[in-house]
Scaffold this active site. Structure first.
Site, PDB file in Angstrom:
ATOM      1  N   SER A 150     137.449  48.127 -38.299  1.00  0.00           N
ATOM      2  CA  SER A 150     136.475  48.000 -37.214  1.00  0.00           C
ATOM      3  C   SER A 150     136.902  47.042 -36.109  1.00  0.00           C
ATOM      4  O   SER A 150     136.475  47.183 -34.968  1.00  0.00           O
ATOM      5  CB  SER A 150     135.129  47.554 -37.774  1.00  0.00           C
ATOM      6  N   HIS A 178     133.829  54.148 -38.647  1.00  0.00           N
ATOM      7  CA  HIS A 178     134.384  54.362 -37.305  1.00  0.00           C
ATOM      8  C   HIS A 178     135.263  55.612 -37.223  1.00  0.00           C
ATOM      9  O   HIS A 178     135.994  55.771 -36.255  1.00  0.00           O
ATOM     10  CB  HIS A 178     135.186  53.128 -36.873  1.00  0.00           C
ATOM     11  N   LYS A 207     127.164  54.873 -35.549  1.00  0.00           N
ATOM     12  CA  LYS A 207     128.226  54.732 -34.541  1.00  0.00           C
ATOM     13  C   LYS A 207     128.364  56.069 -33.791  1.00  0.00           C
ATOM     14  O   LYS A 207     127.527  56.333 -32.930  1.00  0.00           O
ATOM     15  CB  LYS A 207     129.482  54.216 -35.203  1.00  0.00           C
TER      16      LYS A 207
HETATM   17  C1  LIG Z   1     133.441  49.439 -41.130  1.00  0.00           C
HETATM   18  C2  LIG Z   1     131.956  49.254 -41.143  1.00  0.00           C
HETATM   19  N1  LIG Z   1     131.276  49.501 -42.267  1.00  0.00           N
HETATM   20  C3  LIG Z   1     129.950  49.358 -42.331  1.00  0.00           C
HETATM   21  C4  LIG Z   1     129.228  48.931 -41.242  1.00  0.00           C
HETATM   22  C5  LIG Z   1     127.762  48.745 -41.388  1.00  0.00           C
HETATM   23  O1  LIG Z   1     127.077  49.891 -40.966  1.00  0.00           O
HETATM   24  P1  LIG Z   1     125.577  49.766 -40.428  1.00  0.00           P
HETATM   25  O2  LIG Z   1     125.628  49.240 -39.058  1.00  0.00           O
HETATM   26  O3  LIG Z   1     125.052  51.176 -40.518  1.00  0.00           O
HETATM   27  O4  LIG Z   1     124.844  48.855 -41.377  1.00  0.00           O
HETATM   28  C6  LIG Z   1     129.903  48.652 -40.037  1.00  0.00           C
HETATM   29  C7  LIG Z   1     129.235  48.192 -38.805  1.00  0.00           C
HETATM   30  O5  LIG Z   1     128.142  48.011 -38.574  1.00  0.00           O
HETATM   31  C8  LIG Z   1     131.291  48.819 -39.989  1.00  0.00           C
HETATM   32  O6  LIG Z   1     131.970  48.549 -38.867  1.00  0.00           O
END
Ligand SMILES: Cc1ncc(COP(=O)(O)O)c(C=O)c1O
Length: 350
Positions: A150, A178, A207
């Site tokens: 990310s 992502h 996203k």
């Molecule tokens: C790689 C990754 N996994 C999980 C999440 C968490 O997802 P959520 O925003 O739906 O809680 C994020 C960012 O928010 C992320 O960048």
């Protein structure tokens, strides 16, 4: 894509809305229709009365896109990872995790009594050495990685990791937050890696999907386990109907508009080419600045030029690697991509 900050209208390169679906008319209409039919909230845990039909439809669709037997929708990606990891592992088990994996995968390991070992970023040989030395002492082994990282935008070597896990009787879990919608023809990082066996494919609806919610795509047996054991499913209210309806509409677009899903990566690649950076592997491009103050200063200067590019600093990223994190979306005009690249050239010493 535009953000109002301090009364100024800035072009945002900091939003994960890669396909601009948060404002897509069909996605918004689907959310409204879902509210009209099922209400604003789901009213209870899915195990009680919160399991509305759109969730079931969404799970079937996610499983189909990811090529797995079944799927389980969670309240968010964070809730997914913190639910999945402790459900799959116990005190006799081993977890391996990439050092740059997302914070909520690490949070999942903290909720598990399993032994956790960290391997160097994308270093398959290091993961292999840990498995060779330690696997035999544990009952199960689970290897955790982001599919697309990310803060760095690079991809995990999923085909090699899959072979490694097969050789050491370990489960591979990838976080495709992502990847879905923007690489692999829109199907995400496993598809982009040539569809190697990845039995646990987690992701988020927040996203490229443009809404909110998380999911796991896996075998029917694993999904049954999640729905009956994962604490973040059992003890948390079901995803609201609007989020499920919006996600279904977004997935319909993603499956049917390959030219749209190709755009964010193309924009990221144009930006990298303009700056002489290595070719982007995803819509995320970091411009490493080093010191936190330098990153903040560069971000301020870009804002003065009309661009919102957030500075990402430790502890989100390792010390000494504070950066500007660019996230490209389908809707960014080519001229704006060229202009922001020029601004970076003027402001940051690359
Ligand atoms: C790689 C990754 N996994 C999980 C999440 C968490 O997802 P959520 O925003 O739906 O809680 C994020 C960012 O928010 C992320 O960048």
């Amino acid at each position: 894509m535009h953000i109002l900050r301090g009364g100024r209208r800035l072009i945002s390169f900091s939003c994960n809305d890669y396909l601009n679906l948060t404002h897509h008319p069909a996605v918004k209409s689907a959310a409204i229709a879902a509210i009209n039919l099922y209400g604003a909230g789901s009213g209870a845990s899915r195990l009680v009365t919160g399991n509305h039909p759109l969730l079931v439809e969404l799970e079937e669709r996610l499983a189909r896109i990811k090529g797995t037997q079944a799927a389980c929708v969670f309240g968010s990606g964070y809730l997914a990872n913190t639910g999945i990891v402790p459900t799959l592992t116990g005190a006799k088990d081993l977890i391996l995790i990439d050092e740059l994996a997302h914070a909520c995968l690490f949070a999942g390991t903290q909720l598990s009594p399993a032994k956790t070992m960290v391997f160097r970023h994308n270093d398959v040989a290091h993961a292999e050495a840990i498995l060779a030395a330690s696997r035999a002492q544990y009952r199960h082994a689970l290897l955790l990685t982001d599919g697309v990282f990310s803060m760095d935008g690079d991809r995990a070597p999923l085909a090699t990791l899959s072979a490694l896990c097969a050789a050491h009787d370990a489960w591979l879990m990838s976080d495709d937050a992502h990847g879905l919608g923007v690489i692999g023809g829109g199907r995400g990082s496993v598809a982009a890696a040539g569809d190697p066996p990845v039995p646990l494919q987690m992701g988020t609806l927040s996203k490229a999907i443009g809404g909110y919610g998380g999911y796991l795509c896996a075998s029917a047996a694993v999904i049954d386990l999640m729905k009956t054991r994962a604490r973040t499913v059992i003890y948390s209210t079901g995803l609201p109907p609007a989020s499920a309806g919006a996600a279904l509409a977004a997935l319909e677009i993603i499956e049917n508009e390959p030219e749209l899903t190709a755009k964010p990566l193309a924009k990221a690649r144009a930006f990298c080419a303009a700056l002489g950076l290595p070719e982007a592997q995803s819509p995320i491009v970091p411009v490493i600045v080093g010191a936190p103050e330098a990153a903040l200063d560069a971000s301020r200067q870009l804002a003065d030029t009309g661009f919102l590019v957030t500075a990402i600093r430790p502890p989100t990223v390792p010390a000494g690697t504070a950066r500007l994190r660019f996230a490209f979306t389908a809707g960014h005009a080519d001229e704006d991509v060229a202009r922001v690249a020029q601004a970076v050239r003027d402001i940051v010493k690359l």
